[in-house]
Scaffold this motif. Structure first.
Motif, PDB file in Angstrom:
ATOM      1  N   SER A   4       7.152  15.020  -0.037  1.00  0.00           N
ATOM      2  CA  SER A   4       8.109  15.726  -0.904  1.00  0.00           C
ATOM      3  C   SER A   4       7.679  15.711  -2.367  1.00  0.00           C
ATOM      4  N   ILE A  62      10.554   6.051  -8.494  1.00  0.00           N
ATOM      5  CA  ILE A  62      10.926   5.676  -9.855  1.00  0.00           C
ATOM      6  C   ILE A  62      11.847   6.766 -10.396  1.00  0.00           C
ATOM      7  N   ALA A  96      11.185  10.499 -11.274  1.00  0.00           N
ATOM      8  CA  ALA A  96       9.882  10.535 -11.939  1.00  0.00           C
ATOM      9  C   ALA A  96       8.689  10.418 -10.982  1.00  0.00           C
ATOM     10  N   HIS A  97       8.801   9.572  -9.959  1.00  0.00           N
ATOM     11  CA  HIS A  97       7.688   9.364  -9.020  1.00  0.00           C
ATOM     12  C   HIS A  97       8.235   9.124  -7.625  1.00  0.00           C
ATOM     13  N   ILE A  98       7.450   9.525  -6.614  1.00  0.00           N
ATOM     14  CA  ILE A  98       7.789   9.214  -5.222  1.00  0.00           C
ATOM     15  C   ILE A  98       6.499   9.003  -4.450  1.00  0.00           C
ATOM     16  N   TRP A  99       6.434   7.855  -3.701  1.00  0.00           N
ATOM     17  CA  TRP A  99       5.283   7.563  -2.841  1.00  0.00           C
ATOM     18  C   TRP A  99       5.786   7.189  -1.458  1.00  0.00           C
ATOM     19  N   ARG A 100       4.978   7.458  -0.452  1.00  0.00           N
ATOM     20  CA  ARG A 100       5.212   6.992   0.916  1.00  0.00           C
ATOM     21  C   ARG A 100       4.725   5.538   1.014  1.00  0.00           C
ATOM     22  N   ILE A 101       5.485   4.638   1.648  1.00  0.00           N
ATOM     23  CA  ILE A 101       4.986   3.294   1.951  1.00  0.00           C
ATOM     24  C   ILE A 101       4.160   3.419   3.229  1.00  0.00           C
ATOM     25  N   PRO A 103       0.831  -1.211   0.000  1.00  0.00           N
ATOM     26  CA  PRO A 103       0.000   0.000   0.000  1.00  0.00           C
ATOM     27  C   PRO A 103       0.870   1.269   0.000  1.00  0.00           C
ATOM     28  N   LEU A 104       0.564   2.194  -0.902  1.00  0.00           N
ATOM     29  CA  LEU A 104       1.307   3.450  -1.026  1.00  0.00           C
ATOM     30  C   LEU A 104       0.400   4.640  -0.717  1.00  0.00           C
ATOM     31  N   ALA A 105       1.010   5.724  -0.242  1.00  0.00           N
ATOM     32  CA  ALA A 105       0.272   6.965   0.033  1.00  0.00           C
ATOM     33  C   ALA A 105       1.029   8.133  -0.578  1.00  0.00           C
ATOM     34  N   HIS A 161       3.460  11.193  -0.851  1.00  0.00           N
ATOM     35  CA  HIS A 161       4.700  11.514  -0.149  1.00  0.00           C
ATOM     36  C   HIS A 161       4.778  13.038   0.031  1.00  0.00           C
ATOM     37  N   ASN A 168      10.213   5.399   1.363  1.00  0.00           N
ATOM     38  CA  ASN A 168       9.510   5.762   0.147  1.00  0.00           C
ATOM     39  C   ASN A 168       9.746   4.745  -0.936  1.00  0.00           C
ATOM     40  N   PHE A 169       8.981   4.868  -1.970  1.00  0.00           N
ATOM     41  CA  PHE A 169       9.031   4.008  -3.135  1.00  0.00           C
ATOM     42  C   PHE A 169       9.139   4.967  -4.315  1.00  0.00           C
ATOM     43  N   LYS A 190      14.603  17.098   1.524  1.00  0.00           N
ATOM     44  CA  LYS A 190      13.386  17.414   0.788  1.00  0.00           C
ATOM     45  C   LYS A 190      13.685  18.347  -0.402  1.00  0.00           C
ATOM     46  N   ILE A 219       6.394  16.811  -5.706  1.00  0.00           N
ATOM     47  CA  ILE A 219       6.085  18.145  -6.247  1.00  0.00           C
ATOM     48  C   ILE A 219       4.790  18.162  -7.050  1.00  0.00           C
ATOM     49  N   LYS A 220       4.258  16.949  -7.357  1.00  0.00           N
ATOM     50  CA  LYS A 220       3.021  16.902  -8.137  1.00  0.00           C
ATOM     51  C   LYS A 220       1.784  17.044  -7.254  1.00  0.00           C
ATOM     52  N   VAL A 250      13.601   1.564  -9.697  1.00  0.00           N
ATOM     53  CA  VAL A 250      12.825   1.720  -8.480  1.00  0.00           C
ATOM     54  C   VAL A 250      13.767   1.777  -7.289  1.00  0.00           C
ATOM     55  N   SER A 297      15.476  16.400  -3.126  1.00  0.00           N
ATOM     56  CA  SER A 297      14.542  15.517  -3.834  1.00  0.00           C
ATOM     57  C   SER A 297      13.695  16.310  -4.825  1.00  0.00           C
ATOM     58  N   GLN A 298      13.204  17.485  -4.397  1.00  0.00           N
ATOM     59  CA  GLN A 298      12.326  18.260  -5.276  1.00  0.00           C
ATOM     60  C   GLN A 298      13.083  18.857  -6.459  1.00  0.00           C
ATOM     61  N   GLN A 345      13.402  16.057  -8.826  1.00  0.00           N
ATOM     62  CA  GLN A 345      12.086  15.851  -9.448  1.00  0.00           C
ATOM     63  C   GLN A 345      11.853  16.887 -10.563  1.00  0.00           C
TER      64      GLN A 345
END
Lengths: 88, 88, 88, 88, 88, 88, 88, 88, 88, 88
Positions: free
Chosen positions: A84, F50, F36-41, A78-80, A82, F47-48, F23, A86-87, F7, F26-27, F30
């Motif tokens: 940081s 791409i 390309a992508h960043i998500w919180r686990i 499961p992902l949420a 983040h 993070n996860f 932060k 920028i989107k 990944v 990272s931005q 980005q």
């Protein structure tokens, strides 16, 4: 509207005749905007995917509808959002 | 309305003074109906919990709000409705 | 009266004709109040269950009575009452 | 009367001054008939134990009462009567 | 006289017709005082056993004599007397 | 032009003062179109991500430039274009 | 020009008649300068290889072209230039 | 003259008719002084061996010459002289 | 007379001043014929040893007598005579 | 002349002042032709190396001579000539 995001790794070693139906199904779900990303894991018959769904129930319905579901080894993380990103 | 359900295993070896605040926070979230179940894993300083939330983002906000969050080892398994469940 | 609670993860990759009998058996044990909860693990042909039984012997008898028992991969984690549980 | 049986492996690398209190506590629980067996795992500062208790709650109370509980790494495997056991 | 004690976990997923011969063999070795304890692991077609033998060679001879030996997955953990054991 | 995609799972348990610099970095990456992508686990301080880079050397330079690099646990999985991807 | 380097461990237990075609294919890719090194892992029917390719897509195309690809278990570790390498 | 020493654990679950040829081969290599030690792992159809060879190539040739090589699961750990060894 | 044989892998990362006492102790037990073999695992601060003892209790007494015992990570695998051993 | 080849993965999380001495030592062994290849593992403070040595004893002497040896986590996989290698 909330958009839980989920990662799916799907491994499948024995190519089957239904591979074509699997591809159409995947592209249909991509066109519906639910299967946000799909990549090949280099050197493996496996993919790495991101789903953008409303609920866990919706995700399970999508995944269990895959023609190859019964011979796939799927793991969901499961992902949420983040902080940081920028989107966002 | 959809209710994704999630399991959380939380391990924490070093008891801290903020254990009391952790307990109040947990009971508040339980009373709000978001932390559906909590059990002790026998012989371990760990729990096994079920959350009933609207989205992955909501679940992460609840978990990262735990006073002991920074020293907990949490793993989330996404759950969905089971077709044999008589309560559905 | 004491109520040891146990979690069972059951994985089963090859769907069988006895899946229907498995479902009836599960719902019978649910109605008897012994199989307290059952969820689908998202993306897997597996469930996550909570049992409310009097003893380890009773739990093994319930599980080994499942029509699909011989091809299931079951792991039991013993659970106890948690001191933060507001329902206790 | 039912007697769920449980195995506990307890690992603890850093010997402490409370080792003596741990020993007395263990022998008390042995004399009460709850800690049925205890063996040393060869070459390790760890034991392998069998408990004979009424419920999961009783077992967790016994284990969390160990003077060294906070620095032990305990894993419980639930055991039941075996159909080939000649003592049953 | 020394009595090395050993634990054996034996997993066997596919029940066979020789299960009956396996049971008689086990009970014979139990009556000879060599197979000190046997428990069922709850929810699994597996057991947890304690052997009381004179040497590693004797233990291997006992285990490899099991009618189901060739399809069992056995792991042996060597055990010794524990200094807190009140029975020693 | 080729775009190897990678990944990165980054785990970091001890929040540091340099989290803010992390932060910004990272931005920046980005905005440069490399991250390309960043998500919180969910439930984890991890993070996860791409990355969309020209070479393995470029990716290592980006990752080792992270202010928190020395206390991160990073694992890279090489990804390629998937034949079912409708965006290709 | 950049040269991402990748390691591939390939395990394959069941020798097949297409082993000869596999060997020709491997030697062709070696002669093309893409399969930089290949070693046998001692005691195993497995190899340890280094590839020198332009992109992840190129590497996957090379690997999935192996006659034995569908029965191989391949894992790729992305490598970059090391700052201590005297050849750089 | 240097003597690299190597440990081989060989697991093999399905006994075959060529077990006799395997035994002769092993004893020949033992008589040649290359297979320095062989022990049975208690309770398993597996051995634990020490080889005394001139090179990795020689060891692989010896092991791949085993009649049962294609159905064995071999793992080699490279060993060297220990500074506390009184035999050196 | 029976001679159970046991393998011990001992890992120890932090060299201590008592390393010298550890060496004397090891050589004493070697001279007593109980510590049959000792090898260095290549590239690691670890050894691979074979003990020739009368019982599990004797082995644990030998190992727990090591000056560095409290900071060693020891794992014992019980070994027996192999039917192909030409020395038996 | 025989040339056993070995792979070493060395992980080291805490950069130290002796990193410079480590680099000189590595380059000396490279110039001597013993440390045949060294690569950075992308995203990690770790390398992947190939050694070309005469014996296991020589390899352990080289590795244990590294200034950072005591805080490195090294694993050696023994390699041999591959029958498909066009360079042999």
């Amino acid at each position: 509207v909330h958009h839980p995001l989920d990662v799916v790794v799907q491994r499948h070693r024995r190519p089957l005749k239904i591979v074509e139906r699997q591809k159409s199904y995947s592209q249909e779900v991509q066109r519906a905007g639910k299967w946000a990303h799909i990549w090949r894991i280099v050197g493996e018959y496996a993919n790495f995917s991101i789903f953008d769904v409303e609920s866990n129930d919706e995700l399970h319905t999508l995944l269990s509808g895959l023609p190859l579901f019964s011979c796939m080894d799927i793991h969901v993380t499961p992902l949420a959002t983040h902080p940081s990103d920028i989107k966002v």
